[in-house]
Design an enzyme around this catalytic site. Structure first.
Site, PDB file in Angstrom:
ATOM      1  N   GLY A 205      14.276   0.594  96.659  1.00 34.40           N
ATOM      2  CA  GLY A 205      13.479   0.239  95.486  1.00 34.40           C
ATOM      3  C   GLY A 205      14.077  -0.938  94.759  1.00 34.40           C
ATOM      4  O   GLY A 205      15.298  -1.022  94.628  1.00 34.40           O
TER       5      GLY A 205
ATOM      6  N   ARG B 212      11.296  -0.679 103.432  1.00 33.88           N
ATOM      7  CA  ARG B 212      11.931   0.426 104.132  1.00 33.88           C
ATOM      8  C   ARG B 212      11.869   0.148 105.632  1.00 33.88           C
ATOM      9  O   ARG B 212      10.898  -0.409 106.121  1.00 33.88           O
ATOM     10  CB  ARG B 212      11.166   1.728 103.866  1.00 33.88           C
ATOM     11  CG  ARG B 212      11.413   2.267 102.512  1.00 33.88           C
ATOM     12  CD  ARG B 212      10.481   3.405 102.168  1.00 33.88           C
ATOM     13  NE  ARG B 212      10.484   3.605 100.739  1.00 33.88           N
ATOM     14  CZ  ARG B 212      11.474   4.217 100.086  1.00 33.88           C
ATOM     15  NH1 ARG B 212      12.509   4.703 100.751  1.00 33.88           N
ATOM     16  NH2 ARG B 212      11.444   4.342  98.780  1.00 33.88           N
TER      17      ARG B 212
ATOM     18  N   ASP C  25      21.527   4.456  97.535  1.00 31.51           N
ATOM     19  CA  ASP C  25      22.236   5.270  98.514  1.00 31.51           C
ATOM     20  C   ASP C  25      21.702   5.094  99.939  1.00 31.51           C
ATOM     21  O   ASP C  25      22.464   5.053 100.895  1.00 31.51           O
ATOM     22  CB  ASP C  25      22.273   6.747  98.092  1.00 31.51           C
ATOM     23  CG  ASP C  25      20.901   7.304  97.814  1.00 31.51           C
ATOM     24  OD1 ASP C  25      19.910   6.555  97.962  1.00 31.51           O
ATOM     25  OD2 ASP C  25      20.809   8.489  97.459  1.00 31.51           O
TER      26      ASP C  25
ATOM     27  N   THR D 235      19.919  -0.215  91.556  1.00 34.29           N
ATOM     28  CA  THR D 235      18.914   0.842  91.428  1.00 34.29           C
ATOM     29  C   THR D 235      18.784   1.179  89.955  1.00 34.29           C
ATOM     30  O   THR D 235      19.772   1.137  89.217  1.00 34.29           O
ATOM     31  CB  THR D 235      19.294   2.113  92.208  1.00 34.29           C
ATOM     32  OG1 THR D 235      18.509   3.214  91.722  1.00 34.29           O
ATOM     33  CG2 THR D 235      20.764   2.476  92.029  1.00 34.29           C
TER      34      THR D 235
ATOM     35  N   ASP E 188      18.227   4.045  88.842  1.00 30.72           N
ATOM     36  CA  ASP E 188      18.480   5.465  88.625  1.00 30.72           C
ATOM     37  C   ASP E 188      19.885   5.796  88.126  1.00 30.72           C
ATOM     38  O   ASP E 188      20.125   6.881  87.620  1.00 30.72           O
ATOM     39  CB  ASP E 188      18.217   6.250  89.921  1.00 30.72           C
ATOM     40  CG  ASP E 188      16.772   6.130  90.371  1.00 30.72           C
ATOM     41  OD1 ASP E 188      15.900   5.883  89.511  1.00 30.72           O
ATOM     42  OD2 ASP E 188      16.506   6.289  91.575  1.00 30.72           O
TER      43      ASP E 188
ATOM     44  N   ASP F 210      22.484   6.599  89.701  1.00 31.56           N
ATOM     45  CA  ASP F 210      22.909   7.866  90.310  1.00 31.56           C
ATOM     46  C   ASP F 210      23.965   7.697  91.389  1.00 31.56           C
ATOM     47  O   ASP F 210      24.033   8.495  92.311  1.00 31.56           O
ATOM     48  CB  ASP F 210      21.673   8.586  90.876  1.00 31.56           C
ATOM     49  CG  ASP F 210      20.959   7.745  91.934  1.00 31.56           C
ATOM     50  OD1 ASP F 210      21.325   6.558  92.102  1.00 31.56           O
ATOM     51  OD2 ASP F 210      20.051   8.265  92.581  1.00 31.56           O
TER      52      ASP F 210
ATOM     53  N   ARG G 153      14.229   9.894  90.046  1.00 33.18           N
ATOM     54  CA  ARG G 153      14.299  10.767  91.229  1.00 33.18           C
ATOM     55  C   ARG G 153      14.966  12.101  90.868  1.00 33.18           C
ATOM     56  O   ARG G 153      14.503  12.761  89.947  1.00 33.18           O
ATOM     57  CB  ARG G 153      15.030  10.038  92.358  1.00 33.18           C
ATOM     58  CG  ARG G 153      14.215   8.846  92.857  1.00 33.18           C
ATOM     59  CD  ARG G 153      14.800   8.299  94.113  1.00 33.18           C
ATOM     60  NE  ARG G 153      16.238   8.026  93.922  1.00 33.18           N
ATOM     61  CZ  ARG G 153      17.089   7.712  94.877  1.00 33.18           C
ATOM     62  NH1 ARG G 153      16.664   7.632  96.114  1.00 33.18           N
ATOM     63  NH2 ARG G 153      18.338   7.459  94.612  1.00 33.18           N
TER      64      ARG G 153
END
Lengths: 325, 325, 325, 325
Positions: free
Chosen positions: B14, B75, B106, B129, B131, B133, B175
């Site tokens: 993303g 992707r 990741d 990202t 996120d 995370d 997510r």
């Protein structure tokens, strides 16, 4: 005509950015003319329930830049009945309010029209709605802010559309009017706009996806929420079914379109109209919505203002098509 | 260790705001050291397909402020197979690329780890990202921009929530991580945040709506997209069923969170990491993700970086509760 | 009238947000009609020097949202001479350019008028300036963005003015026109606006500071850069000398007013005008500036467009005064 | 240690975005613990003059997103004397205030330190300044917002710099600290940053203009207001004198840097610190400034916090140079 001494001001229907600037202008102009001003909270519901507060200069300090409405807004089913309106008039008299400024959209003016016809109180309306769907003004208070919010959001979406070679179907507000969709479609360089006023949007989009350029790295389609074929998700399903190779995503912009700091244009429009509303009441006007047409204050009877049939500028539809080729 | 002569740079997964600033920093730093730089378009898919372009100073002019990624992202299922990675390595050798900077999350680093293990090419990863995370960095590139986009959107929604005395359930991205939700919950003065990491969110919200203050004029609930009870619409249905008198609305912020001009912090973070990535490759480092921890560049092996288990700061959860009382 | 085959497009004078949207519209519309388009870089200077580049669809991809002008702008003293214009015409012929779209302000159109009179080439002008000081259009491309930039800046300044009970004198652009100052004065809730078109600004301000309300917690005064009494610093000195107890500060907004992402309105205006410019050339029009008046495309001969005498709406001046009481 | 019952909160010194979020957090956390909270208006001046108001939940509704400080700020010369501080303490006792939260910068803490030493009242400080020049916290409340304001402004200026091939010298705030300049220099892709902490800025810039690339289409130089060679105008004069062919302009960003809606990070930082301040007072802490270092709350004695010597990250200076090559 009796001398007006105390003006009630309220907002009704969906809120829109610039309503606070309009309230401020009504209050300050009334005070300038040594009139009293009473804020009526929560629209017609508060009018019936007596949710009133006297307004002074400080009441409207530092609100010109704020979205929403400090007087709050609500829907009232009671006011739709003659009994409800009678009760509202009783409350107004009790609080010695002898004129009203109503800020809202067509529902607001329908109520204002009935109140003014059934009871002896002058009402002036100001067009406060993001939809721009009223006759009697070039622009409504809140429209300019809403279209900028949409364009800023689509700019962000385009970043990710470009990065992933995606088609994004973006649903914007406007109820049964395509005016938000059309203008933001031009401004965001959209591939197509699907409007409730025209039948051709979806066909044109499908034709274009099939026969048009294949090398586009991203595509934005703007869908008005009232679009005939169904909402953005339905359009998305149709596109995905026919063009499985196009990475298609849907985004519903939603309520962010109603809020935010008003643009310069919305603040100026609201200030001019709020000022003019008090002047109009002083001159004995009633039963009219004020607007700005071609740069000048315009007066439109409520019954005409609410019979909106927003015309779609066909050249603008063509421009979307030509410029995204 | 062989001397590096040509660094390949790509973005994968993303997109996130600041990726362009990172690309710019990699390119300019490499050129400063008289290295060549090759842009690999569309992530691992382009790496396999040979979608390469040499980069010079001009290639990255005027992109530091732009969202998305000029190298695009995609992707790749092919790259998940050893054959795909072998093909990718073949293409890299063919284009004389002898080191890589991979910008992504990741999934990106999982691929980078395998490529670096199976074939002789050093790879350095940068955390791109929204996120936040990943282990190995206090913040990921794009997170700060995304949380500001959320907060700006919720500010707008609050305007209309206040005007209509509504409860808004706002779904944000992340997510399976609640880090976007938690921080934006604090910053937007939310009533509650519902996080995927905790069980208690919904119960606490329901308890509060039942036993808490009744005089609140508006309420904002932030729901992380991965929240266990289901998305914002499901939460909305539960609230509406139990509290029919609360005017409850749902808003899914969606893809606007991925785009937009990066904030100052994201640009600085991306610039520092891009610069450090080239330095790291020159020093012979490989198989590591770079991050900034406590203000200093930190090096974390890919296998550790991708095993994220973002800890939720419990004091922050408490702060949301206390400050919205 | 000969058939047009190749349209040259350029920007000249001070840049303004929306110029890129106008260039995009000219290019795409010309291509739609199977015409060639040539970008002329750096205005009349590049026209003389042969700084030309053919434009295609991709040349104008992803620029609708960008401030500035991708074709750059410059001042040319050479073009002010008949010899310079002759040389420019020679270059145009050499590049087989047989029509021009000039985007800029009065200086641009003065040059365009002379070129079109002295040599056989049709020229259509589009109003690109933040000053909104041209006859023949309700708004110029860039004005709406500039006034929003000003209002956003003054909103920030008001935060600190409120916190410290200060009076801020804010200087805005506009050359000899007060249109930016007036509208932003209304929209930012200014105490006073000092305009180049009126004598009374400073006197009114001084009177008000002496005799008006003393309990105001902050005051904003907007000064147009061309204001007669001198710039904001001079006004500041006068205020400080007479009212030493008022904590008075000066802020010159400066060049931020020329840049930034164009607003929705500016993008729509630019898109409509760029589209209409190509249509006009195809219809054989020449020597005219296009504008939008009352929502419709309007055609104004260059000699008339440049004789601007922007009228100041006196009610707006009154509104500033009344609403800040 | 006596039980605290009534916390006084005030802001002092230059205002910064996020101060309101800090006030809100202090008030709501105190109320959560069933403590009283009193707002002290206009800093130490109001403390002496008895400008106090009790705060409740509503006092801090809807302020988390607002710039400036609702408690206002002012400078006090009286408080710099022991007599002034004695008077302040007398007023505090009279209003039964038995603990203080002081939000501000080094001047604020110098005063807080003396008050706490001379009189028996615990004081906790929170770092509220855009300058980020305090020891004891990674970031001060307001810094993140200010650097984003700067970067957004420079993005606009770059639009016009690019369009006209200009060099812009942009002066940013920071008093004797270059931290705003350095970070915004990286984030805006500046050519050079001139910092008060280093001697080399101007020499490096001049060398680069003479010997560096000549084909750059625009150049941005960021100058900290405390830069040794003099302000941006002086630097501009030096550059113009030596390089008359470079179109050089100066822009002083000024007071817009102090205002505006706080960013997500500033709101979170302010909320955490406001919450922690009340907890600290309850635990018997006094005479300390709270900050966040490496993600954790940190406690620094006032005498240490105010002895700031902000270190300049030399790698960041190098990054500006390398990335703008």
């Amino acid at each position: 005509m009796t001398q007006i001494k105390n003006i009630g001001v309220f907002t009704s229907g969906g809120d829109s950015p610039g309503m606070n600037a309009a309230i401020r202008a009504v209050v300050r102009t009334a005070l300038y003319h040594d009139l009293q001003v009473t804020g009526i909270r929560r629209g017609y519901e508060g009018m019936i329930n007596g949710d009133y507060e006297p307004m002074n200069r400080k009441s409207v300090s530092n609100i010109i830049q704020r979205g929403g409405t400090i007087l709050k807004s609500a829907r009232s089913t009671d006011f739709q009945t003659p009994e409800g309106r009678k009760l509202a008039f009783f409350q107004l008299k009790k609080h010695k309010i002898d004129a009203l400024v109503a800020i809202g959209g067509d529902g607001t003016f329908t109520g204002a029209k009935l109140l003014g016809e059934e009871h002896d109180i002058p009402v002036i309306g100001l067009p406060g709605t993001i939809d721009n769907d009223l006759i009697g003004t070039d622009f409504t208070i809140g429209y300019d802010t809403a279209i900028n919010t949409v364009v800023n959001a689509v700019d962000k979406i385009r970043d990710t559309a470009e990065s992933h070679d995606r088609l994004f179907i973006v649903e914007v507000m406007g109820r049964d009017s395509g005016l938000i969709a059309l203008r933001t479609g031009v401004a965001s360089g959209a591939e197509s706009v699907l409007l409730p006023e025209t039948d051709l949007g979806l066909d044109a989009l499908m034709y274009r996806l099939e026969h048009g350029r294949k090398d586009k790295s991203s595509r934005i389609v703007i869908v008005a929420e009232g679009e005939r074929e169904g909402g953005a998700f339905e359009i998305g399903d149709i596109v995905k079914a026919k063009f499985p190779n196009i990475d298609t995503r849907v985004s519903i912009l939603g309520h962010i379109q109603r809020g935010g700091r008003p643009t310069c244009m919305d603040r100026v429009l609201a200030s001019r109209l709020g000022y003019a509303a008090v002047e109009a009441l002083k001159e004995g006007r009633r039963g009219e919505m004020l607007g700005v047409i071609h740069g000048e204050i315009a007066y439109t009877p409520f019954e005409k203002a609410i019979k909106h049939s927003p015309e779609i500028n066909k050249t603008m539809v063509k421009i979307v098509e030509v410029l995204s080729l």
